[in-house]
Design a protein around this motif. Structure first.
Motif, mmCIF file in Angstrom:
data_model
loop_
_atom_site.group_PDB
_atom_site.id
_atom_site.type_symbol
_atom_site.label_atom_id
_atom_site.label_comp_id
_atom_site.label_asym_id
_atom_site.label_seq_id
_atom_site.Cartn_x
_atom_site.Cartn_y
_atom_site.Cartn_z
ATOM 1 N N HIS A 372 0.829 -1.212 0.000
ATOM 2 C CA HIS A 372 0.000 0.000 0.000
ATOM 3 C C HIS A 372 0.867 1.268 0.000
ATOM 4 O O HIS A 372 0.455 2.306 -0.498
ATOM 5 C CB HIS A 372 -0.965 0.003 1.192
ATOM 6 C CG HIS A 372 -0.326 0.324 2.506
ATOM 7 N ND1 HIS A 372 0.329 -0.610 3.280
ATOM 8 C CD2 HIS A 372 -0.222 1.510 3.183
ATOM 9 C CE1 HIS A 372 0.795 -0.032 4.379
ATOM 10 N NE2 HIS A 372 0.472 1.254 4.345
ATOM 11 N N PRO A 411 -4.837 1.814 -4.185
ATOM 12 C CA PRO A 411 -5.183 0.625 -3.382
ATOM 13 C C PRO A 411 -6.678 0.346 -3.421
ATOM 14 O O PRO A 411 -7.502 1.260 -3.520
ATOM 15 C CB PRO A 411 -4.737 1.013 -1.965
ATOM 16 C CG PRO A 411 -3.750 2.109 -2.155
ATOM 17 C CD PRO A 411 -4.175 2.841 -3.389
ATOM 18 N N LYS A 413 -10.271 -0.786 -1.762
ATOM 19 C CA LYS A 413 -10.887 -0.450 -0.470
ATOM 20 C C LYS A 413 -10.697 -1.559 0.555
ATOM 21 O O LYS A 413 -10.423 -1.293 1.735
ATOM 22 C CB LYS A 413 -12.385 -0.180 -0.665
ATOM 23 C CG LYS A 413 -12.695 1.182 -1.239
ATOM 24 C CD LYS A 413 -14.183 1.461 -1.247
ATOM 25 C CE LYS A 413 -14.456 2.878 -1.742
ATOM 26 N NZ LYS A 413 -15.899 3.202 -1.769
ATOM 27 N N ALA A 416 -7.173 -1.463 1.777
ATOM 28 C CA ALA A 416 -6.961 -0.235 2.547
ATOM 29 C C ALA A 416 -7.545 -0.364 3.948
ATOM 30 O O ALA A 416 -6.972 0.112 4.930
ATOM 31 C CB ALA A 416 -7.577 0.945 1.821
ATOM 32 N N GLU A 423 -10.694 6.732 2.997
ATOM 33 C CA GLU A 423 -10.846 7.654 1.853
ATOM 34 C C GLU A 423 -10.873 9.109 2.311
ATOM 35 O O GLU A 423 -11.594 9.462 3.255
ATOM 36 C CB GLU A 423 -12.157 7.340 1.121
ATOM 37 C CG GLU A 423 -12.410 8.179 -0.126
ATOM 38 C CD GLU A 423 -11.842 7.558 -1.384
ATOM 39 O OE1 GLU A 423 -11.430 8.328 -2.271
ATOM 40 O OE2 GLU A 423 -11.802 6.321 -1.483
ATOM 41 N N LEU A 441 -9.179 5.570 -3.115
ATOM 42 C CA LEU A 441 -9.250 4.114 -3.182
ATOM 43 C C LEU A 441 -10.085 3.641 -4.349
ATOM 44 O O LEU A 441 -10.949 4.363 -4.864
ATOM 45 C CB LEU A 441 -9.861 3.564 -1.868
ATOM 46 C CG LEU A 441 -9.164 4.000 -0.574
ATOM 47 C CD1 LEU A 441 -9.960 3.538 0.631
ATOM 48 C CD2 LEU A 441 -7.736 3.461 -0.501
#
Length: 443
Positions: A372, A411, A413, A416, A423, A441
């Motif tokens: 990430h 990345p 969601k 993440a 976000e 995202l």
């Protein structure tokens, strides 16, 4: 009938004021003021109605008998002669048209707004437009227009510059003008029109059109390709290798036509740097080595040119070229630094921002950290693409394509969430990039 009575009344009043037949030949009214005013009024009314044929006799009287009466005698005379020639194709009207211009120069050539140089431009332009396209006649028109441009300089009419280049093209194709003369015209005309853009911003549309036409005529003249330029200038350079005027002319022409990879360019560029180690000379050598893909040499001369250059916009271009080479070599930090230097010298230029974004994207795979963290590099890359189009609308199309390409690597969601990323939150991309961005995202 009413119009004629009105004119006659005006004539009678003037007769009382000045006295019929009281004027001498030195007077602007000629020997008969009333007759001059009457004829001027009659032909002026007919010209308004575009009745040029009937206007001609009255106009001719004023032209012949009261040449100093008013400047409009000549502007309206031009309209009359042009119309008479178009309708009859009789060359005598071209001869008279030229006489109109000559007499205007004699009596009104000192006028500030429309001086001799301006009148010559109109004269040569009309002769070129209306006479037969025979070399001897084209040359006559060309010479008149060149004289006008010599006198008027940056105040020349763009249309006159345009027509002169067209005439030059026809003459060189007919073998009546040397290729070098056409090249000289092209270089001086392009500089003149560029200067006009700055001096007359309200005329930019006409000037831009003239630039396009001058370019097209020059290329159509058949002297613009690199081989022809080399054949023209190589013997001249070899005969005068220390002539800086000639060297600068050759470099200017070869640069315009992108002939940096030819033997002549190499010789002239190296000689220029030897005689005059300036920023421009170093830049010429850099362009030559770029064309030859000798990038270590090109970087060397770009750096020298940057050190010598004082003009901010030119310096920005040099930094950008160096940054582009460094990006190609994957020297990302140095590439970004030069792109930033370009922005410093030319803040509203979008291309350096695009280049920085490309640097970031190119460094994502080797960026330290977890997946990430590598993907986060694309956030700052896209930030730069967005910045590019915000400062420079000309970059919008390329910027949008790059945004679309690299946004795919944001990345997901789900991933993440596992890393605690949300976000829209602020995120710091560290290491050599060291920039703050916003989390974005993908689904």
């Amino acid at each position: 009938m009413k119009t004629r009575l009105t004119i006659l009344t005006a004539v009678l009043m003037l007769s009382t004021m000045f006295g019929v037949n009281a004027q001498t030949k030195e007077s602007k009214y000629g020997v008969d003021s009333a007759k001059t005013v009457l004829n001027a009024s009659l032909y002026s009314e007919m010209v308004k109605q575009k009745n040029y044929k009937d206007a001609l006799p009255n106009w001719r009287y004023v032209f012949n008998n009261a040449p100093k009466f008013q400047r409009s005698t000549y502007s309206k005379g031009v309209d009359i002669m042009r119309s008479m020639f178009v309708s009859t194709k009789n060359p005598k009207y071209i001869d008279t048209l030229m006489m109109v211009y000559d007499q205007r120069i004699k009596y009104y050539g000192s006028n500030r707004k429309y001086p001799t140089g301006w009148i010559l431009g109109r004269k040569g332009g009309d002769f070129f437009t209306y006479s037969k396209k025979e070399p001897v006649l084209i040359k006559k028109a060309y010479d008149i227009m060149k004289k006008s441009i010599e006198i008027q300089g940056v105040d020349s009419e763009a249309a006159v510059v345009n027509k002169t280049m067209e005439a030059g093209k026809l003459l060189v194709l007919a073998g009546k003008l040397s290729p070098e003369a056409v090249i000289d015209d092209y270089l001086s005309f392009m500089d003149l029109l560029k200067n006009q853009m700055e001096k007359y911003p309200k005329k930019v549309t006409n000037i831009k059109a003239a630039i396009v036409n001058v370019e097209n005529d020059f290329f159509a003249a058949g002297v613009a390709d690199c081989e022809t330029l080399s054949n023209i200038f190589t013997p001249k350079f070899e005969a005068n290798p220390d002539d800086m005027v000639l060297i600068n002319k050759i470099m200017k022409m070869l640069n315009r036509q992108e002939c940096e990879d030819g033997a002549l360019y190499a010789k002239v560029a190296e000689q220029k740097y030897k005689l005059e180690p300036s920023a421009d000379a170093a830049h010429n050598l850099a362009k030559m080595f770029i064309k030859k893909k000798q990038f270590s040499k090109s970087k060397e001369y770009l750096s020298k040119s940057i050190g010598l250059e004082e003009d901010a916009e030119v310096k920005a271009d040099l930094h950008f070229k160096l940054a582009s080479i460094l990006l190609m070599e994957h020297n990302l930090v140095a590439s970004r630094n030069n792109a930033l230097a370009a922005i410093k010298n030319k803040p509203n230029w979008g291309q350096p921002y695009l280049l920085i974004g490309k640097c970031y994207a190119a460094g994502s795979k080797e960026f330290p950290g977890k997946m990430h963290e590598k993907q986060a590099v694309y956030w700052v890359a896209v930030d730069k693409f967005m910045k590019a189009k915000s400062v420079d609308p000309e970059c919008a199309e390329e910027a949008n394509k790059l945004i679309q390409t690299y946004s795919k690597y944001f990345p997901a969601k789900e991933e993440a969430f596992m890393q605690g990323l949300k976000e829209g939150e602020t995120y710091k991309v560290g290491d050599w990039i060291n920039e703050t961005t916003k989390i974005r995202l993908n689904e």
